[in-house]
Design a protein around this motif. Structure first.
Motif, PDB file in Angstrom:
ATOM      1  N   ARG A   1       5.819 -59.348  15.547  1.00 33.87           N
ATOM      2  CA  ARG A   1       4.634 -58.520  15.346  1.00 33.87           C
ATOM      3  C   ARG A   1       3.997 -58.931  14.029  1.00 33.87           C
ATOM      4  O   ARG A   1       4.690 -59.051  13.019  1.00 33.87           O
ATOM      5  CB  ARG A   1       5.002 -57.028  15.323  1.00 33.87           C
ATOM      6  N   ILE A   2       2.687 -59.134  14.051  1.00 28.19           N
ATOM      7  CA  ILE A   2       1.963 -59.591  12.873  1.00 28.19           C
ATOM      8  C   ILE A   2       1.150 -58.433  12.321  1.00 28.19           C
ATOM      9  O   ILE A   2       0.456 -57.734  13.067  1.00 28.19           O
ATOM     10  CB  ILE A   2       1.052 -60.792  13.210  1.00 28.19           C
ATOM     11  N   GLN A   3       1.227 -58.253  11.020  1.00 26.43           N
ATOM     12  CA  GLN A   3       0.527 -57.158  10.350  1.00 26.43           C
ATOM     13  C   GLN A   3      -0.480 -57.738   9.365  1.00 26.43           C
ATOM     14  O   GLN A   3      -0.120 -58.563   8.521  1.00 26.43           O
ATOM     15  CB  GLN A   3       1.534 -56.276   9.594  1.00 26.43           C
ATOM     16  N   VAL A   4      -1.723 -57.300   9.487  1.00 33.06           N
ATOM     17  CA  VAL A   4      -2.751 -57.693   8.517  1.00 33.06           C
ATOM     18  C   VAL A   4      -3.503 -56.471   7.999  1.00 33.06           C
ATOM     19  O   VAL A   4      -4.366 -56.602   7.135  1.00 33.06           O
ATOM     20  CB  VAL A   4      -3.742 -58.722   9.113  1.00 33.06           C
ATOM     21  N   LEU A   5      -3.199 -55.277   8.520  1.00 34.78           N
ATOM     22  CA  LEU A   5      -3.839 -54.054   8.041  1.00 34.78           C
ATOM     23  C   LEU A   5      -3.077 -53.571   6.813  1.00 34.78           C
ATOM     24  O   LEU A   5      -2.374 -52.554   6.812  1.00 34.78           O
ATOM     25  CB  LEU A   5      -3.854 -52.987   9.140  1.00 34.78           C
ATOM     26  N   GLY A   6      -3.228 -54.306   5.742  1.00 35.20           N
ATOM     27  CA  GLY A   6      -2.442 -54.177   4.527  1.00 35.20           C
ATOM     28  C   GLY A   6      -2.051 -55.593   4.131  1.00 35.20           C
ATOM     29  O   GLY A   6      -2.695 -56.562   4.534  1.00 35.20           O
ATOM     30  N   PRO A   7      -0.985 -55.784   3.381  1.00 37.60           N
ATOM     31  CA  PRO A   7      -0.525 -57.145   3.097  1.00 37.60           C
ATOM     32  C   PRO A   7      -0.134 -57.864   4.387  1.00 37.60           C
ATOM     33  O   PRO A   7       0.371 -57.248   5.328  1.00 37.60           O
ATOM     34  CB  PRO A   7       0.696 -56.922   2.190  1.00 37.60           C
ATOM     35  N   VAL A   8      -0.354 -59.164   4.426  1.00 40.55           N
ATOM     36  CA  VAL A   8      -0.014 -59.952   5.610  1.00 40.55           C
ATOM     37  C   VAL A   8       1.503 -60.034   5.730  1.00 40.55           C
ATOM     38  O   VAL A   8       2.210 -60.338   4.759  1.00 40.55           O
ATOM     39  CB  VAL A   8      -0.621 -61.365   5.521  1.00 40.55           C
ATOM     40  N   GLY A   9       2.016 -59.736   6.914  1.00 42.67           N
ATOM     41  CA  GLY A   9       3.450 -59.791   7.125  1.00 42.67           C
ATOM     42  C   GLY A   9       3.787 -60.006   8.582  1.00 42.67           C
ATOM     43  O   GLY A   9       2.941 -59.846   9.473  1.00 42.67           O
ATOM     44  N   VAL A  10       5.028 -60.378   8.827  1.00 39.07           N
ATOM     45  CA  VAL A  10       5.530 -60.596  10.189  1.00 39.07           C
ATOM     46  C   VAL A  10       6.876 -59.890  10.301  1.00 39.07           C
ATOM     47  O   VAL A  10       7.693 -59.946   9.376  1.00 39.07           O
ATOM     48  CB  VAL A  10       5.686 -62.103  10.504  1.00 39.07           C
ATOM     49  N   ARG A  11       7.082 -59.224  11.425  1.00 39.29           N
ATOM     50  CA  ARG A  11       8.371 -58.578  11.683  1.00 39.29           C
ATOM     51  C   ARG A  11       8.840 -58.922  13.089  1.00 39.29           C
ATOM     52  O   ARG A  11       8.023 -59.219  13.970  1.00 39.29           O
ATOM     53  CB  ARG A  11       8.272 -57.061  11.516  1.00 39.29           C
ATOM     54  N   ASP A  12      10.147 -58.865  13.282  1.00 39.72           N
ATOM     55  CA  ASP A  12      10.672 -59.076  14.627  1.00 39.72           C
ATOM     56  C   ASP A  12      10.720 -57.747  15.366  1.00 39.72           C
ATOM     57  O   ASP A  12      10.309 -56.704  14.843  1.00 39.72           O
ATOM     58  CB  ASP A  12      12.042 -59.760  14.591  1.00 39.72           C
ATOM     59  N   ASP A  13      11.237 -57.762  16.600  1.00 38.54           N
ATOM     60  CA  ASP A  13      11.213 -56.552  17.419  1.00 38.54           C
ATOM     61  C   ASP A  13      12.125 -55.454  16.883  1.00 38.54           C
ATOM     62  O   ASP A  13      12.005 -54.303  17.303  1.00 38.54           O
ATOM     63  CB  ASP A  13      11.612 -56.886  18.867  1.00 38.54           C
ATOM     64  N   ARG A  14      13.017 -55.794  15.987  1.00 39.74           N
ATOM     65  CA  ARG A  14      13.871 -54.781  15.377  1.00 39.74           C
ATOM     66  C   ARG A  14      13.291 -54.262  14.066  1.00 39.74           C
ATOM     67  O   ARG A  14      13.931 -53.474  13.369  1.00 39.74           O
ATOM     68  CB  ARG A  14      15.270 -55.351  15.130  1.00 39.74           C
ATOM     69  N   GLY A  15      12.091 -54.723  13.732  1.00 40.85           N
ATOM     70  CA  GLY A  15      11.443 -54.273  12.515  1.00 40.85           C
ATOM     71  C   GLY A  15      11.861 -55.028  11.274  1.00 40.85           C
ATOM     72  O   GLY A  15      11.462 -54.674  10.160  1.00 40.85           O
ATOM     73  N   ARG A  16      12.643 -56.084  11.432  1.00 37.32           N
ATOM     74  CA  ARG A  16      13.099 -56.846  10.269  1.00 37.32           C
ATOM     75  C   ARG A  16      12.031 -57.847   9.852  1.00 37.32           C
ATOM     76  O   ARG A  16      11.398 -58.475  10.703  1.00 37.32           O
ATOM     77  CB  ARG A  16      14.395 -57.583  10.607  1.00 37.32           C
ATOM     78  N   PRO A  17      11.833 -58.030   8.534  1.00 36.39           N
ATOM     79  CA  PRO A  17      10.815 -58.992   8.077  1.00 36.39           C
ATOM     80  C   PRO A  17      11.152 -60.410   8.515  1.00 36.39           C
ATOM     81  O   PRO A  17      12.317 -60.821   8.534  1.00 36.39           O
ATOM     82  CB  PRO A  17      10.857 -58.852   6.554  1.00 36.39           C
TER      83      PRO A  17
END
Length: 650
Positions: A7-23
């Protein structure tokens, strides 16, 4: 389609997490900026020259090589299990550029925009729930850690406007539900931050009014009028004037009456009325609530079941019959939302028929028999079909068009006991439409059009089906039956699956449909439907079936399991699963599941399985497999039969 494990997050700092929520370590700022630039492209390819211009404005000679290096590093970070030299399914090379192939619902900015688009014009409960969750995805300014290059500034501005629209739409939905009082502080800050947005001041004043702060509400409106004139040279918009007048008049619509579920709870009070009146009223109100879908549908079904059970415990057979009969909600799908609840209702209805005996009022008896046919659906039980036939015979002798409409609905449901009865459903739909138009039965008129969509879709007659979809939607808009949209959206996705040269387009439509189904309150329709439709997309292109964790086939797993095993190279396990396959239920998905069996037979070279599929599908020659759902398609039945012929006789 890229892997769904990130899962890719850009609504805030750019980040990526796996399906377990781990960075997931996306790496340096440059690598995160490259990933973000691909996100901003919305799945479209970004040429190498554009990436260089956006990420290296000084046009460094080493920029092209750096982009390729960063792409390689990102691919390894996002797909750690990808074999060396295997093609990336996350960042695809397209010409000289690159495209991000992560599903839209796995990128928070895309998911937010899609949610906002999907809820416009939907019921307030749905808007409030969906946008309340979507707004929680924001963790700060978009691309917060990337500075302010021109492309970031433009993308931030676009997303910020979507955020403002979502805040306003969410607030409006809560106000329409009478839940605006807690919003006053939040909307005061929002209006102060965006003083040029007239709608913000209107929402704030309305929330203050619902918080019993009428004077402050009027002051907010008058201050907004002065501010707009003095700071921006704008005349006050009509909404400000209208709301000010309504507040002064204490207009009732500013404080909505209790919602349907609140009225339902009121009707359960012991002091609300006599037992007879209260129980019959519960079914009547539940009927009105059911057609609005979502939480109201679930609550309505629960309330109806509770009213019927209480009526039977009272020992009054006629009261029980009238409570059952008061809920005449059309049924379009042949899998019950709650099989145990349906079975209990059928048992109660049959006991009530026995207690009333043959001398019961014919209209009441017809409705009870139709209820048996409607609730005991998806079966091959002869007694349910016989109850339906008697209901129709009685109803045709009565001056009660609503009883006949209910009996015709039951006949439609029971027509799935045997395959090849599309013509019968076509005739039922024609009669329902004509009968309902004459006697002002709008929900059954809508049902007739929905059945016609299914009939024409089964025959691959998409233009006539579209005409009935348009007619159903027009009626739904007038009579406030939002669930219709779910079925017409399913038809449009099916049409794309059958006609679009781009399977990804159909896949996107199905994923949007999954979001609609998730809030519709119809688990009997929702469970496994979209995963099965995506399986169909893959099988028609001779591709392995998708095995992503968010594509759980649910109640269809037994039929899909052999193909899943085969796709993983577990041929022996696939054969064992195929040998244990049950017969598909007698419902909307009968031929769709037999189509899955047909593909299994071909891939395993199983002649016995092929013979069974051939016999089951033969009555549907000339139709689309799965077409009767008006939601998915495995292609022409004739093509499947020809494919099975190649497996050879038993």
């Amino acid at each position: 389609m890229g892997p769904v494990g990130i899962r890719i997050q850009v609504l805030g700092p750019v980040g990526v997490r796996d399906d377990r929520g781990r960075p997931v370590a996306a790496g340096s700022r440059r690598r995160r900026e490259l990933l973000a630039r691909l996100v901003a492209a919305g799945g479209y390819p970004v040429p190498l020259e554009t990436l260089i211009d956006d990420l290296w404005p000084d046009r460094s000679p080493a920029a092209a090589g750096a982009v390729r290096t960063f792409v390689g590093e990102l691919r390894r970070a996002l797909e750690p299990d990808r074999p060396p030299r295997a093609r990336s399914r996350t960042i695809e090379t397209v010409g000289t550029g690159y495209a991000l192939r992560v599903p839209r619902d796995r990128v928070d900015a895309h998911r937010f925009a899609d949610t906002l688009r999907a809820v416009r014009g939907r019921p307030s409960e749905r808007v409030a729930s969906a946008l309340g969750e979507a707004l929680s995805w924001w963790a700060g300014e978009p691309y917060a850690d990337l500075g302010s290059p021109p492309w970031v500034t433009a993308e931030r501005a676009r997303l910020a406007e979507l955020h403002r629209q979502a805040v306003e739409l969410h607030a409006r939905a809560l106000l329409d539900l009478g839940q605006g009082a807690p919003l006053a502080a939040e909307l005061a800050a929002f209006a102060a931050a965006h003083p040029w947005r007239e709608r913000a001041w209107v929402l704030l004043a309305h929330a203050l009014y619902q918080d019993d702060r009428q004077v402050e509400a009027l002051e907010a409106l008058r201050g907004a009028r002065t501010r707009l004139r003095d700071r921006f040279g704008l005349d006050a918009v009509d909404d400000i004037d209208h709301l000010e007048r309504d507040i002064l008049l204490r207009a009732p619509h500013l404080r909505p009456p209790p919602r349907t579920e609140d009225r339902l709870r009121l009707l359960t009070r012991a002091d609300a009325a006599s037992t007879s009146t209260r129980l019959r009223s519960m079914s009547v109100v539940a009927r009105a609530a059911a057609v609005t879908g979502g939480a109201n549908l679930v609550l309505a079904q629960d309330q109806r079941a509770a009213a019927v059970a209480e009526a039977e415990r009272a020992g009054d057979a006629e009261l029980t019959a009238r409570v059952i009969a008061a809920y005449d909600v059309p049924t379009i799908w042949t899998r019950p939302d709650d099989p145990a609840r349906s079975a209990a209702l059928v048992a109660t209805t049959r006991r009530t028929l026995d207690r009333l005996g043959p001398d019961a009022p014919p209209a009441l008896r017809a409705r009870l028999l139709a209820t048996v046919g409607l609730e005991h659906r998806g079966s091959r039980d002869r007694w349910a079909a016989e109850a339906t036939a008697e209901a129709e015979r009685l109803a045709r002798e009565l001056p009660d068009p609503a009883a006949l409409a209910l009996a015709l609905n039951a006949r439609f449901v029971q027509s799935f006991q045997r395959p090849g009865r599309t013509g019968e459903r076509d005739a039922v739909a024609d009669e329902l439409i004509a009968l309902s138009a004459r006697h002002d039965l709008p929900t059954f008129q809508i049902l007739g059009h929905l059945i016609k969509i299914q009939v024409h879709a089964a025959r691959a007659e998409f233009e006539p089906a579209q005409g009935h979809a348009d007619a159903a939607e027009r009626l739904a808009a007038v009579h406030e039956t939002p669930l219709v949209h779910v079925f017409t959206a399913a038809f449009r996705a099916m049409r794309l699956a059958e006609r679009s040269p781009d399977p990804a387009e159909a896949a996107r439509a199905y994923r949007a449909l999954a979001a609609d189904l998730a809030g519709a309150g119809m688990p009997g329709v929702e469970a496994g439907l979209v995963p099965l439709a995506l399986v169909a997309l893959h099988l028609r292109r001779r591709q392995p079936v998708p095995t992503a964790p968010d594509l759980d086939p649910g109640p269809h797993r037994a039929w899909v399991e052999p193909l899943l095993r085969h796709a993983r190279g577990e041929v022996d396990a696939a054969r064992r699963a195929a040998a244990a396959l049950p017969e598909p239920p007698a419902d909307h998905l009968y031929d769709a599941l037999w189509a899955v069996v047909a593909h299994t037979a071909v891939r395993l070279g199983d002649r016995s399985l092929a013979a069974g599929a051939r016999a089951a599908l033969a009555p549907l020659r000339g139709e689309l497999a799965g077409g009767a759902t008006a939601a998915l398609t495995f292609g022409p039945v004739d093509d499947l039969l020809a494919m099975l012929d190649d497996v050879g006789p038993r």
